[in-house]
Design a protein around this motif. Structure first.
Motif, PDB file in Angstrom:
ATOM      1  N   LEU A 183     -31.941 -47.718 -18.193  1.00 43.29           N
ATOM      2  CA  LEU A 183     -31.614 -46.522 -18.985  1.00 43.29           C
ATOM      3  C   LEU A 183     -32.605 -45.396 -18.726  1.00 43.29           C
ATOM      4  N   PHE A 184     -33.880 -45.744 -18.595  1.00 45.79           N
ATOM      5  CA  PHE A 184     -34.869 -44.711 -18.284  1.00 45.79           C
ATOM      6  C   PHE A 184     -34.575 -44.079 -16.923  1.00 45.79           C
ATOM      7  N   GLY A 185     -34.267 -44.950 -15.943  1.00 46.72           N
ATOM      8  CA  GLY A 185     -33.962 -44.422 -14.615  1.00 46.72           C
ATOM      9  C   GLY A 185     -32.701 -43.579 -14.592  1.00 46.72           C
ATOM     10  N   LEU A 186     -31.657 -44.052 -15.308  1.00 45.83           N
ATOM     11  CA  LEU A 186     -30.414 -43.285 -15.333  1.00 45.83           C
ATOM     12  C   LEU A 186     -30.572 -41.979 -16.107  1.00 45.83           C
ATOM     13  N   ALA A 187     -31.405 -42.014 -17.165  1.00 47.89           N
ATOM     14  CA  ALA A 187     -31.663 -40.758 -17.899  1.00 47.89           C
ATOM     15  C   ALA A 187     -32.369 -39.749 -16.995  1.00 47.89           C
ATOM     16  N   ALA A 188     -33.358 -40.249 -16.213  1.00 43.63           N
ATOM     17  CA  ALA A 188     -34.029 -39.354 -15.270  1.00 43.63           C
ATOM     18  C   ALA A 188     -33.047 -38.851 -14.214  1.00 43.63           C
ATOM     19  N   LEU A 189     -32.167 -39.764 -13.744  1.00 45.06           N
ATOM     20  CA  LEU A 189     -31.164 -39.357 -12.761  1.00 45.06           C
ATOM     21  C   LEU A 189     -30.201 -38.331 -13.347  1.00 45.06           C
ATOM     22  N   ALA A 190     -29.786 -38.544 -14.619  1.00 44.71           N
ATOM     23  CA  ALA A 190     -28.875 -37.581 -15.268  1.00 44.71           C
ATOM     24  C   ALA A 190     -29.535 -36.219 -15.381  1.00 44.71           C
ATOM     25  N   PHE A 191     -30.835 -36.223 -15.755  1.00 44.28           N
ATOM     26  CA  PHE A 191     -31.549 -34.939 -15.880  1.00 44.28           C
ATOM     27  C   PHE A 191     -31.628 -34.238 -14.524  1.00 44.28           C
ATOM     28  N   ILE A 192     -31.952 -35.004 -13.495  1.00 45.97           N
ATOM     29  CA  ILE A 192     -32.059 -34.404 -12.161  1.00 45.97           C
ATOM     30  C   ILE A 192     -30.697 -33.896 -11.695  1.00 45.97           C
ATOM     31  N   LEU A 193     -29.639 -34.696 -11.956  1.00 47.58           N
ATOM     32  CA  LEU A 193     -28.302 -34.267 -11.548  1.00 47.58           C
ATOM     33  C   LEU A 193     -27.875 -32.990 -12.257  1.00 47.58           C
ATOM     34  N   LEU A 194     -28.078 -32.963 -13.597  1.00 40.05           N
ATOM     35  CA  LEU A 194     -27.670 -31.770 -14.352  1.00 40.05           C
ATOM     36  C   LEU A 194     -28.513 -30.561 -13.953  1.00 40.05           C
ATOM     37  N   LEU A 195     -29.807 -30.789 -13.713  1.00 44.59           N
ATOM     38  CA  LEU A 195     -30.651 -29.681 -13.274  1.00 44.59           C
ATOM     39  C   LEU A 195     -30.184 -29.168 -11.917  1.00 44.59           C
ATOM     40  N   THR A 196     -29.876 -30.104 -11.015  1.00 41.72           N
ATOM     41  CA  THR A 196     -29.406 -29.699  -9.692  1.00 41.72           C
ATOM     42  C   THR A 196     -28.053 -28.988  -9.779  1.00 41.72           C
ATOM     43  N   ILE A 197     -27.141 -29.551 -10.597  1.00 40.07           N
ATOM     44  CA  ILE A 197     -25.823 -28.932 -10.744  1.00 40.07           C
ATOM     45  C   ILE A 197     -25.936 -27.548 -11.374  1.00 40.07           C
ATOM     46  N   SER A 198     -26.783 -27.434 -12.421  1.00 40.67           N
ATOM     47  CA  SER A 198     -26.969 -26.125 -13.076  1.00 40.67           C
ATOM     48  C   SER A 198     -27.538 -25.109 -12.099  1.00 40.67           C
ATOM     49  N   THR A 199     -28.534 -25.545 -11.308  1.00 40.55           N
ATOM     50  CA  THR A 199     -29.111 -24.643 -10.310  1.00 40.55           C
ATOM     51  C   THR A 199     -28.057 -24.236  -9.288  1.00 40.55           C
ATOM     52  N   GLN A 200     -27.247 -25.202  -8.882  1.00 36.30           N
ATOM     53  CA  GLN A 200     -26.186 -24.910  -7.916  1.00 36.30           C
ATOM     54  C   GLN A 200     -25.171 -23.928  -8.499  1.00 36.30           C
ATOM     55  N   ILE A 201     -24.826 -24.125  -9.777  1.00 40.38           N
ATOM     56  CA  ILE A 201     -23.865 -23.220 -10.418  1.00 40.38           C
ATOM     57  C   ILE A 201     -24.445 -21.812 -10.528  1.00 40.38           C
ATOM     58  N   LEU A 202     -25.707 -21.733 -10.986  1.00 36.53           N
ATOM     59  CA  LEU A 202     -26.341 -20.421 -11.122  1.00 36.53           C
ATOM     60  C   LEU A 202     -26.437 -19.722  -9.774  1.00 36.53           C
ATOM     61  N   TRP A 203     -26.815 -20.481  -8.750  1.00 34.19           N
ATOM     62  CA  TRP A 203     -26.924 -19.895  -7.420  1.00 34.19           C
ATOM     63  C   TRP A 203     -25.545 -19.512  -6.896  1.00 34.19           C
ATOM     64  N   GLY A 204     -24.546 -20.362  -7.184  1.00 37.19           N
ATOM     65  CA  GLY A 204     -23.203 -20.066  -6.707  1.00 37.19           C
ATOM     66  C   GLY A 204     -22.571 -18.857  -7.369  1.00 37.19           C
ATOM     67  N   LEU A 205     -22.978 -18.562  -8.625  1.00 36.02           N
ATOM     68  CA  LEU A 205     -22.399 -17.418  -9.340  1.00 36.02           C
ATOM     69  C   LEU A 205     -23.184 -16.130  -9.135  1.00 36.02           C
ATOM     70  N   LYS A 206     -24.288 -16.196  -8.374  1.00 34.54           N
ATOM     71  CA  LYS A 206     -25.075 -14.987  -8.139  1.00 34.54           C
ATOM     72  C   LYS A 206     -24.268 -13.866  -7.485  1.00 34.54           C
ATOM     73  N   PRO A 207     -23.352 -14.179  -6.549  1.00 36.81           N
ATOM     74  CA  PRO A 207     -22.543 -13.073  -5.998  1.00 36.81           C
ATOM     75  C   PRO A 207     -21.770 -12.309  -7.061  1.00 36.81           C
ATOM     76  N   LEU A 208     -21.327 -13.007  -8.136  1.00 31.87           N
ATOM     77  CA  LEU A 208     -20.631 -12.302  -9.218  1.00 31.87           C
ATOM     78  C   LEU A 208     -21.594 -11.403  -9.983  1.00 31.87           C
ATOM     79  N   ASP A 209     -22.840 -11.844 -10.162  1.00 34.38           N
ATOM     80  CA  ASP A 209     -23.843 -10.985 -10.805  1.00 34.38           C
ATOM     81  C   ASP A 209     -24.114  -9.754  -9.948  1.00 34.38           C
ATOM     82  N   ARG A 210     -24.215  -9.966  -8.633  1.00 32.43           N
ATOM     83  CA  ARG A 210     -24.426  -8.815  -7.745  1.00 32.43           C
ATOM     84  C   ARG A 210     -23.239  -7.858  -7.807  1.00 32.43           C
ATOM     85  N   LEU A 211     -22.027  -8.407  -7.888  1.00 31.27           N
ATOM     86  CA  LEU A 211     -20.839  -7.560  -8.005  1.00 31.27           C
ATOM     87  C   LEU A 211     -20.880  -6.763  -9.301  1.00 31.27           C
ATOM     88  N   ARG A 212     -21.275  -7.416 -10.400  1.00 32.67           N
ATOM     89  CA  ARG A 212     -21.369  -6.696 -11.680  1.00 32.67           C
ATOM     90  C   ARG A 212     -22.382  -5.563 -11.596  1.00 32.67           C
TER      91      ARG A 212
END
Length: 468
Positions: A183-212
């Protein structure tokens, strides 16, 4: 109110994608945790099964039949836990009715082994109760033993029940320890996954911010078209928006041209009607001529008002230009001086201050405000242009005339409204000012000037900002 899935979803695309990631990742990790835990428990049980089977084989090999009957253990088993009371590792040998031999670890207890547990051949698994009431992982096997060498021919082979057991709590403890680390390992993995996914989403939506930001710069007059995007998926959107900007500019210019042409086209018929009214007056039809002249004046005011409005760029314009105040206000003051040579003009203008308004609109706005002040002022008109404490550009025009009662502030901007009919003018000046302010979405305020006359303040920001 009826709740739907759409109404429960956040409005932010960023948070929708993150929520979707959580909805996908959380069940997947939960399923993975269950599968790994179950696989580990099965692995531990398999290992315990092999260990107990080794003990069982060793026990069978060391049990001998005594001469004259009975059993004996020829030496101790290799695991010392069999000799330690209540150690959690036990063995026992039964005949069909009762236990004959048992390990020291059982102390004075006995395992509840029955003859029907070995009806089928081979090794069988059971869960029995231990000497302390704990659950035991148990292996049971039936073995036929021949009589002792000296008793050969006197007795037939006899079947005995051999049992070895281990405290199931050891398996549970090992599984629980594994689950904690899992559970400790999976919790760390979940945190890393969500952090990576959030970073990917934020980076992926940057073109929309530039457009705005590009659209915001265009709205503030800092550009006319959108730059090519860095990602191919936005290229069609950028292309369509640029086409829309071009079409909007063209439509606005055509509408302004049509409004101007219409207004100018009506001036000639009105001039003819004016000449007709004067002719009627010469013929003695003064009352009819006065009615016609009044209608002509109203139509003329309406035409002048719409012609002035057609020149306003304001919020309809794709680009909001910035005009330096020092280039416009002094020139307007010089143009208005011939109206009253004795009138003093005091200008306090920050030359470096640029007002967010198209130059023609700013000249129309400031010209009407300053001309209105010049008509009513006795000796002086004050014009100030500055940035307030919130950084908003402001234009203030004050006169030392009779002023306007605060109760009549709301009527000043009315089309054709004139607070004193003896003062020359059509009454359209401040109405045009109101149209320009409304077109840009800026804020206009009236107040009593320091010299007692009317003060007008234009805040080049929206109403919400103006209220700050």
């Amino acid at each position: 109110m009826r709740l739907t899935v759409g109404s429960l979803m956040p409005r932010s695309l960023r948070w929708r994608l993150i929520l979707l990631s959580v909805v996908v990742v959380a069940p997947a990790l939960a399923l993975l945790a269950w599968q790994l835990s179950h696989a580990f428990e099965q692995s531990v049980e398999a290992r315990v099964h092999r260990e107990l089977e080794n003990h069982l084989n060793q026990l069978i090999a060391r049990v001998e039949v005594r001469p004259g009957g009975g059993l004996k253990l020829a030496g101790h088993l290799s695991d010392p836990r069999f000799n330690r009371p209540l150690s959690g590792l036990y063995w026992q040998v039964n005949d069909a009715d009762k236990p004959l031999l048992r390990s020291r670890s059982l102390w004075d207890a006995a395992l509840a082994v029955r003859a029907d547990m070995i009806k089928r051949g081979g090794v069988h698994e059971y869960v029995l109760k231990g000497p302390r009431g704990e659950e035991l992982f148990t292996l049971v096997r039936g073995v036929w033993l021949d009589a002792a060498a000296g008793d050969a021919g006197k007795e037939k082979p006899h079947r005995y029940i051999f049992t070895v057991a281990m405290d199931h709590g050891e398996i549970s403890a090992a599984t629980a320890g594994f689950n904690r680390h899992l559970l400790f390992g999976l919790a760390a993995l979940a945190f890393i996954l969500l952090l990576t996914i959030s970073t990917q989403i934020l980076w992926g939506l940057k073109p929309l911010d530039r457009l705005r930001r590009q659209l915001e710069r265009i709205r503030h007059g800092e550009g006319r078209r959108l730059a090519p995007p860095a990602v191919a998926e936005l290229a069609p959107v950028i292309d369509e928006l640029n086409k829309l900007l071009t079409a909007q500019e063209k439509t606005i210019e055509e509408a302004r041209a049509r409004a101007g042409n219409l207004a100018h086209g009506m001036k000639t018929p009105l001039a003819v009607l004016g000449a007709r009214a004067r002719d009627l007056k010469r013929r003695g039809l003064a009352e009819d001529a006065a009615d016609i002249e009044e209608q002509i004046r109203q139509l003329s005011r309406h035409i002048e008002h719409e012609l002035a409005r057609s020149k306003i760029h304001g919020g309809r314009a794709v680009v909001v230009h910035h005009t330096p105040a020092g280039e416009v206000l002094p020139g307007i003051a010089r143009a208005l001086r011939p109206l009253n040579e004795a009138l003093q003009w005091r200008l306090e203008v920050e030359d470096a201050l640029a007002l967010p308004m198209e130059k023609g609109d700013l000249m129309e706005l400031a010209g009407n405000l300053m001309e209105n002040a010049a008509k009513w002022a006795r000796t002086e008109v004050v014009v100030r242009c500055y940035a307030d404490m919130h950084g908003r550009p402001c234009l203030v025009v004050e006169d030392d005339g009779p002023g306007v009662p605060e109760a009549e502030y709301d009527t000043i901007l009315g089309r054709g409204a004139r607070l004193d009919e003896k003062v020359q003018g059509s009454g359209l000046g401040l109405a045009i000012v109101g149209d320009i302010i409304a077109s840009y979405g800026y804020t206009l305020r009236f107040f009593q000037a320091r010299a007692g006359g009317l003060g007008v303040c234009v805040i080049f920001a929206g109403e919400a900002a103006g209220a700050a």
